[in-house]
Enzyme design. Structure first.
Site, short mmCIF file in Angstrom:
data_model
loop_
_atom_site.label_atom_id
_atom_site.label_comp_id
_atom_site.label_asym_id
_atom_site.label_seq_id
_atom_site.Cartn_x
_atom_site.Cartn_y
_atom_site.Cartn_z
N GLU A 113 0.81 -1.21 0.00
CA GLU A 113 0.00 0.00 0.00
C GLU A 113 0.85 1.28 0.00
OE1 GLU A 113 -3.36 0.35 -0.22
OE2 GLU A 113 -3.47 -1.82 -0.52
N SER A 480 -58.24 -12.80 36.82
CA SER A 480 -58.25 -12.85 38.29
C SER A 480 -56.94 -12.43 38.92
CB SER A 480 -58.60 -14.26 38.76
OG SER A 480 -59.92 -14.59 38.38
#
Length: 841
Positions: A113, A480
């Site tokens: 690179e 309930s």
């Protein structure tokens, strides 16, 4: 003297020649129009070049910002024990320091690179010229030119400029590269580059890529693996594919040769590395032991986005870029138990009901069915099941395809199964067998009563099949399970657990629109007459609940519902039986108040949030303790945090209600839990239809709740009840997390008196001792001061005792005067006895 004359002569000649040249130029300018035109063009060109340069540079990002640049990082989520349980990331990113990068890895990137990285000032002129020539040769071909960018230029492009393909971007890149070199050191530039470079598989930076391609950390990579990572900046998506393996190997070997040429590796080491296969993993394992808690994690994610924003544009502490560390209340053991127990309950209910249809369908006409499946993100984590799509159906034969492209024969084919159906399958011989995801669903949540921390949450069968969280988002009738808060209101209005309440017909006129409403017990059971309040709650008697709600006032009952966070309802008696909508988390947190002496905390899934540097930027616990961090003790009393939470119920009322609810487990509608043999309280619930079945309850340490029902409510069948379907889910949850249940008993708060009563009549007794027998007649009951029943001595029994004493006195051989004194003394003793027993009623 001669030297002076020589210098003067030289200076004179320069001035003379310069003057002569200037004169010649003026003469040409005046006498030759082409010279004038050429001069104007050159000047204009220079002005334009300067203006263009200024235009390029005037809006460029500030290179100095890189000195404080922070890599975009995912959010890491920890559980209650501090272990990482998951992440929020759309990209793989891990930030390392320069010293963390192996030198051979750095050299592999430099070799291909930027060979002159350590010596150039940001721009490599040779590389730039080569790139310009490459650009000129490819102009108009549609092929992108490559080369010419130094690592510094790539940092400028990746972080500051973007990936626009143009000459101007390249020029800006060069300007910024020069500026970056003046701001950052070479190691700092390399650190940014190696942390930010995109390398495919959603990986940014070499550490993330090492994990994605090799399932290793960078320090564990071999030379051939480092060389492979160095080839990825050019074409990450190409070289990372199995179909392009030979191209990748050739390019990797080129990198190894470049390393040898630059003396970064020996020829021998490179030769060994070239003989290695790529060794790429298909899919890397997570490096964290993530919990299967998709519903919980999604709830945390939603709260974080609301608080801090989703992406970096929302601020420095965003969920997908801020690098947050989040400590949650998730208990992975309880979460696994919640998931497995809820699924088991769904499977038990579904057993024998046959195939209920596909999970989803894909468009057959669009083709690539497995690709469509992959993009749907559907999945499952249950036994060895997988989610697949039917790619072909031909009579009794079918083929199933999976998101990775694999296909296999499919058996156990329902008649309605067709191509395009997304199904769950399990391995069967050389193929797969069609399985069914239960149509019934539900939600589960567990909360720590003393803090409000949500310890576990399951919002359905699997969050990969759908993100709808039934623990927090599904509005269901609680049935309930809401009754304890009706009874608590009655206790606040002067009733006691021993108060007798009519279990009989109750009708009320609700106005011209609603007409007469008559309430019934569950299953149309007949009334049992007057019974103690405790019995009514243990047996879940609707009529007794309605009588209590009516006597206490529905306005007061609704206020209780609101205070504990269940919901806000109209003052109709039907809401006392659970006709209003609420969520699992709300119901569980209401019961947590009962277990915590009426003190309630807001349910939380997040304890605190830290930024990337470790600073706490948000806490669920807002209490301050400034003296807790003193450098040294000042001799004063130890600092104490103020009590947290909110007192939503009288502590004594909460305990009385919870104490009655232990009877539901011992001899009521939840006796299936009794053999767990730990102190538990709770209540079952079954709504009209029945369309929902519930259980909510727990211990002083953990309170949990669950419901089952269809997403589009419909009748579940007459056999469906909270005690038979929901309570067993809670039971399995406790059994699979037994070490989390301390067996600690419930402790009465100040102001509670424990009195022996006959549980069947509610009357106080002075004989017998309460035992562990669930059916024992004598029990301990909780009363507020001066509300307990007084002990009773019946008048006929006292008359009989008096006559017996008189007869004994008369039969004794005593004088009349002695008998009178003895009778008085016996009468006084008799009155003392009567008074000690509470008097005569």
């Amino acid at each position: 003297m001669a030297d002076t004359q020589t210098t003067e002569s030289f200076t004179y000649r320069i001035r003379r020649d310069a003057g002569s040249l200037w004169a010649r130029m003026r003469e040409l300018w005046r006498g030759n129009k082409w010279v004038r035109r050429l001069g104007i063009l050159v000047g204009a060109g220079l002005l334009l070049l300067g203006a263009f340069w200024i235009w390029l540079a005037h809006d460029l990002p500030d290179a100095e910002s890189l000195a404080e640049y922070e890599t975009s990082l995912p959010t890491m989520v920890r559980g209650v024990d501090g272990e990482i349980v998951g992440t929020y990331a759309r990209e793989r990113r891990v930030q390392l320091e320069f010293v963390d990068f192996p030198r051979p890895l750095i050299n592999s990137f430099l070799a291909v690179e930027d060979e002159t990285f350590w010596t150039h000032g940001g721009v490599d002129l040779t590389g730039t010229i080569n790139a310009a020539l490459d650009y000129a040769t490819k102009m108009g071909s549609g092929t992108r030119a490559v080369g010419g960018s130094t690592i510094t230029q790539q940092v400028a492009k990746n972080i500051l400029l973007g990936d626009e393909y143009s000459i101007t971007r390249k020029l800006k890149e060069m300007i910024l590269a020069r500026r970056i070199e003046s701001v950052l050191t070479k190691p700092e530039i390399l650190t940014l580059y190696l942390n930010e470079i995109p390398l495919g598989r959603r990986s940014f930076g070499v550490q993330a890529a090492a994990r994605a391609y090799f399932d290793k950390d960078v320090a564990e990579l071999d030379l051939h693996e480092m060389a492979f990572l160095a080839i990825l900046p050019k074409a990450p998506e190409r070289y990372g594919r199995a179909a392009n393996e030979q191209q990748a190997i050739a390019r990797r070997n080129f990198v190894l040769d470049a390393m040898v040429d630059n003396e970064y590796a020996t020829p021998e080491a490179a030769a060994v590395a070239k003989r290695k296969p790529l060794g790429l993993v298909r899919s890397a394992k997570s490096q964290y032991a993530t919990a299967d808690a998709g519903y919980f994690m999604e709830e945390v994610r939603r709260q974080l986005i609301e608080q801090f924003g989703e992406t970096s544009e929302a601020g420095p502490n965003s969920v997908y870029g801020g690098g947050l560390w989040v400590r949650t209340s998730l208990d992975t053991e309880l979460q696994t138990a919640a998931r497995d127990s809820l699924r088991a309950g769904m499977m038990r209910y579904h057993s024998g009901k046959g195939w209920r249809g596909p999970i989803a369908t894909v468009d057959v006409a669009a083709g690539n069915l497995t690709g469509q499946l992959a993009s749907s993100n559907l999945g499952i984590n249950y036994k060895d099941w997988r989610v697949g799509v039917v790619t072909e159906r031909n009579g009794s034969n079918a083929t199933v395809g999976f998101s990775n492209g694999d296909t296999a024969p499919l058996s156990n084919l329902p008649n309605a199964l067709k191509a395009g159906d997304v199904i769950a399958g399990s391995p069967s011989g050389n193929g797969w067998r069609t399985e069914t995801i239960p149509e019934v669903s539900g939600g589960f949540a567990a909360i720590q009563p003393s803090t409000g921390r949500v310890l576990a949450m399951q919002g359905g069968f699997d969050s990969r099949l759908g993100s709808f969280n039934r623990a927090t988002q599904a509005q269901r009738q609680p049935g309930s399970t809401i009754k304890p808060f009706v009874y608590a209101t009655g206790l606040d209005q002067g009733m006691t657990p021993a108060s007798e309440v009519m279990d009989g017909t109750f009708c009320v006129y609700q106005g011209a629109d609603l007409g007469q409403k008559c309430f019934r017990n569950f299953g149309n059971a007949s009334g049992a007459g007057e019974k103690p309040m405790r019995w009514g709650l243990e047996q879940s008697r609707n009529l007794m609940t309605i009588h209590i709600a009516n006597d206490a006032g529905m306005e007061n009952v609704n206020k209780t519902f609101e205070r504990v966070g269940i919901g806000s309802y109209e003052p109709y008696l039907s809401f006392a039986l659970g006709a209003g909508d609420t969520t699992v988390v709300k119901m569980v947190n209401a019961y947590a108040a009962l277990a915590n002496h009426g003190r309630q905390f807001a349910p939380t899934t997040i304890d605190y949030v830290q930024d990337r540097s470790g600073k706490v930027i948000w806490r669920a616990d807002k209490r301050r303790c400034d003296s807790c961090n003193m450098a040294q003790w000042d001799g004063k009393p130890m600092p104490r945090l103020e009590t947290g939470g909110r007192q939503v119920m009288d502590a004594r009322t909460a305990f009385q209600t919870q104490h009655m609810l232990t009877g539901v487990v011992q001899r009521g509608t939840a006796t299936t839990l009794r053999d767990l043999d730990i102190p538990l309280f709770g209540k079952t619930g079954t709504t009209t239809g029945p369309t929902n079945v519930w259980f909510v309850g727990g211990s002083p340490d953990v309170v949990a709740g669950v419901y089952l029902g269809f997403d589009q409510p419909r009748n579940m069948g007459g056999y469906a009840q909270g005690g038979s379907l929901a309570a067993p889910i809670f039971k399995q949850f406790v059994q699979e997390s037994r070490d989390r249940w301390s067996g600690r008993p419930f402790v009465a708060p100040k102001g509670i008196r424990m009195v022996k009563i006959d549980r069947r009549t509610g009357r106080r007794v002075f004989e017998g001792t309460p035992s562990d027998d669930a059916q024992a007649a004598v029990i301990w009951e909780a009363f507020k001061p001066d509300t307990e029943p007084r002990r009773q001595a019946r008048s006929d029994e006292l008359d009989a005792l008096r006559q017996t004493l008189i007869a004994e006195l008369r039969s004794a051989n005593t004088t009349p005067r002695q008998r009178i004194r003895q009778e008085r003394r016996q009468e006084e003793e008799l009155m003392d006895f009567v008074e000690s027993q509470g008097g005569i009623y």
